[in-house]
Scaffold this motif. Sequence first.
Motif, PDB file in Angstrom:
ATOM      1  N   LEU A 108      83.041  65.475  42.514  1.00 29.46           N
ATOM      2  CA  LEU A 108      83.693  64.229  42.907  1.00 29.46           C
ATOM      3  C   LEU A 108      84.707  63.862  41.829  1.00 29.46           C
ATOM      4  N   VAL A 109      85.938  63.677  42.251  1.00 27.64           N
ATOM      5  CA  VAL A 109      87.025  63.442  41.313  1.00 27.64           C
ATOM      6  C   VAL A 109      87.672  62.099  41.596  1.00 27.64           C
ATOM      7  N   ASP A 110      87.866  61.337  40.547  1.00 23.93           N
ATOM      8  CA  ASP A 110      88.563  60.057  40.663  1.00 23.93           C
ATOM      9  C   ASP A 110      89.971  60.248  40.109  1.00 23.93           C
ATOM     10  N   PRO A 111      90.980  60.215  40.972  1.00 20.82           N
ATOM     11  CA  PRO A 111      92.336  60.446  40.486  1.00 20.82           C
ATOM     12  C   PRO A 111      92.919  59.267  39.710  1.00 20.82           C
ATOM     13  N   PHE A 112      92.234  58.144  39.669  1.00 17.56           N
ATOM     14  CA  PHE A 112      92.763  56.956  38.991  1.00 17.56           C
ATOM     15  C   PHE A 112      91.955  56.549  37.758  1.00 17.56           C
ATOM     16  N   ASP A 113      90.836  57.187  37.520  1.00 23.20           N
ATOM     17  CA  ASP A 113      89.926  56.768  36.460  1.00 23.20           C
ATOM     18  C   ASP A 113      90.565  56.813  35.077  1.00 23.20           C
ATOM     19  N   PHE A 114      91.482  57.718  34.854  1.00 24.77           N
ATOM     20  CA  PHE A 114      92.027  57.881  33.511  1.00 24.77           C
ATOM     21  C   PHE A 114      93.357  57.159  33.318  1.00 24.77           C
ATOM     22  N   VAL A 148      93.648  80.956  26.753  1.00 29.89           N
ATOM     23  CA  VAL A 148      94.599  81.871  27.382  1.00 29.89           C
ATOM     24  C   VAL A 148      95.944  81.186  27.637  1.00 29.89           C
ATOM     25  N   PHE A 149      95.923  79.998  28.267  1.00 26.53           N
ATOM     26  CA  PHE A 149      97.176  79.365  28.674  1.00 26.53           C
ATOM     27  C   PHE A 149      97.602  78.198  27.791  1.00 26.53           C
ATOM     28  N   GLY A 150      96.853  77.908  26.743  1.00 21.19           N
ATOM     29  CA  GLY A 150      97.228  76.842  25.824  1.00 21.19           C
ATOM     30  C   GLY A 150      96.813  75.469  26.316  1.00 21.19           C
ATOM     31  N   PRO A 151      97.046  74.440  25.513  1.00 25.24           N
ATOM     32  CA  PRO A 151      96.690  73.079  25.916  1.00 25.24           C
ATOM     33  C   PRO A 151      97.573  72.615  27.075  1.00 25.24           C
ATOM     34  N   VAL A 152      97.075  71.649  27.834  1.00 29.26           N
ATOM     35  CA  VAL A 152      97.839  71.111  28.962  1.00 29.26           C
ATOM     36  C   VAL A 152      98.174  69.645  28.698  1.00 29.26           C
ATOM     37  N   ASP A 153      99.272  69.214  29.280  1.00 27.40           N
ATOM     38  CA  ASP A 153      99.678  67.821  29.144  1.00 27.40           C
ATOM     39  C   ASP A 153      98.695  66.909  29.859  1.00 27.40           C
ATOM     40  N   ARG A 154      98.406  65.794  29.268  1.00 26.12           N
ATOM     41  CA  ARG A 154      97.514  64.800  29.869  1.00 26.12           C
ATOM     42  C   ARG A 154      98.006  64.390  31.259  1.00 26.12           C
ATOM     43  N   GLY A 155      99.307  64.359  31.449  1.00 21.28           N
ATOM     44  CA  GLY A 155      99.881  63.978  32.728  1.00 21.28           C
ATOM     45  C   GLY A 155      99.631  64.981  33.840  1.00 21.28           C
ATOM     46  N   ALA A 156      99.203  66.185  33.500  1.00 21.93           N
ATOM     47  CA  ALA A 156      98.925  67.208  34.509  1.00 21.93           C
ATOM     48  C   ALA A 156      97.571  67.001  35.175  1.00 21.93           C
ATOM     49  N   VAL A 157      96.730  66.159  34.608  1.00 20.40           N
ATOM     50  CA  VAL A 157      95.380  65.958  35.140  1.00 20.40           C
ATOM     51  C   VAL A 157      95.468  65.307  36.519  1.00 20.40           C
ATOM     52  N   ALA A 158      94.835  65.973  37.499  1.00 17.45           N
ATOM     53  CA  ALA A 158      94.813  65.453  38.873  1.00 17.45           C
ATOM     54  C   ALA A 158      93.642  64.508  39.096  1.00 17.45           C
ATOM     55  N   GLY A 159      92.630  64.581  38.238  1.00 20.03           N
ATOM     56  CA  GLY A 159      91.473  63.708  38.379  1.00 20.03           C
ATOM     57  C   GLY A 159      90.417  64.018  37.341  1.00 20.03           C
ATOM     58  N   VAL A 160      89.522  63.065  37.164  1.00 20.02           N
ATOM     59  CA  VAL A 160      88.407  63.175  36.220  1.00 20.02           C
ATOM     60  C   VAL A 160      87.113  63.049  36.996  1.00 20.02           C
ATOM     61  N   SER A 161      86.123  63.845  36.610  1.00 20.45           N
ATOM     62  CA  SER A 161      84.819  63.777  37.259  1.00 20.45           C
ATOM     63  C   SER A 161      83.771  63.371  36.241  1.00 20.45           C
ATOM     64  N   ARG A 162      82.912  62.467  36.629  1.00 20.89           N
ATOM     65  CA  ARG A 162      81.815  62.053  35.759  1.00 20.89           C
ATOM     66  C   ARG A 162      80.518  62.752  36.145  1.00 20.89           C
ATOM     67  N   ALA A 163      80.475  63.333  37.356  1.00 23.45           N
ATOM     68  CA  ALA A 163      79.235  63.952  37.821  1.00 23.45           C
ATOM     69  C   ALA A 163      79.542  65.059  38.799  1.00 23.45           C
ATOM     70  N   ALA A 164      78.684  66.064  38.801  1.00 23.35           N
ATOM     71  CA  ALA A 164      78.764  67.143  39.779  1.00 23.35           C
ATOM     72  C   ALA A 164      77.558  67.022  40.684  1.00 23.35           C
ATOM     73  N   CYS A 165      77.715  67.375  41.948  1.00 25.58           N
ATOM     74  CA  CYS A 165      76.644  67.234  42.928  1.00 25.58           C
ATOM     75  C   CYS A 165      76.304  68.607  43.506  1.00 25.58           C
ATOM     76  N   GLY A 166      75.039  68.869  43.683  1.00 25.89           N
ATOM     77  CA  GLY A 166      74.593  70.105  44.316  1.00 25.89           C
ATOM     78  C   GLY A 166      74.884  70.081  45.794  1.00 25.89           C
ATOM     79  N   PRO A 167      74.647  71.207  46.477  1.00 24.52           N
ATOM     80  CA  PRO A 167      74.972  71.306  47.903  1.00 24.52           C
ATOM     81  C   PRO A 167      74.142  70.351  48.757  1.00 24.52           C
TER      82      PRO A 167
END
Length: 90
Positions: free
Chosen positions: A14-20, A71-90
Motif C-alpha cells: 500500500l503506497v501513499d503518494p502524498f505522505d512525503f 548499481v544505479f546510484g542515488p535517486v532524487d527525492r522528487g522521483a519517489v512515486a509513493g511511500v509505504s508504511r506497511a506490506a500486506c500478505g495475500p
Amino acid sequence: PSMRPTLERGDWVLVDPFDFTERPPAAGELVVVPDPREPGRLLVKRVGAVAADGRLHLVGDASEASTDSRVFGPVDRGAVAGVSRAACGP
C-alpha cells in the motif's frame, strides 16, 4: 526476490503518494520509484540513507538479489512515486 523476506511474491504494497509531501522519506521506509534504467518499470526499495542533498540511497532487503543504488546510484527525492508504511500478505 530483492525485497525478501519483507515482501514475498503475491504480497501487496500500500503506497501513499502524498505522505512525503510534508517531510522527506526517512531511512528504513519503503518507497516506490521509477527504475532509473527503465523508467516505465516501478521498483519497491528501502531507503538506506538520505544524503544531505536530499538524494536517496535505495537498497533491497536481500542485497545479493537486489539491483539498487549500488548499481544505479542515488535517486532524487522528487522521483519517489509513493511511500509505504506497511506490506500486506495475500
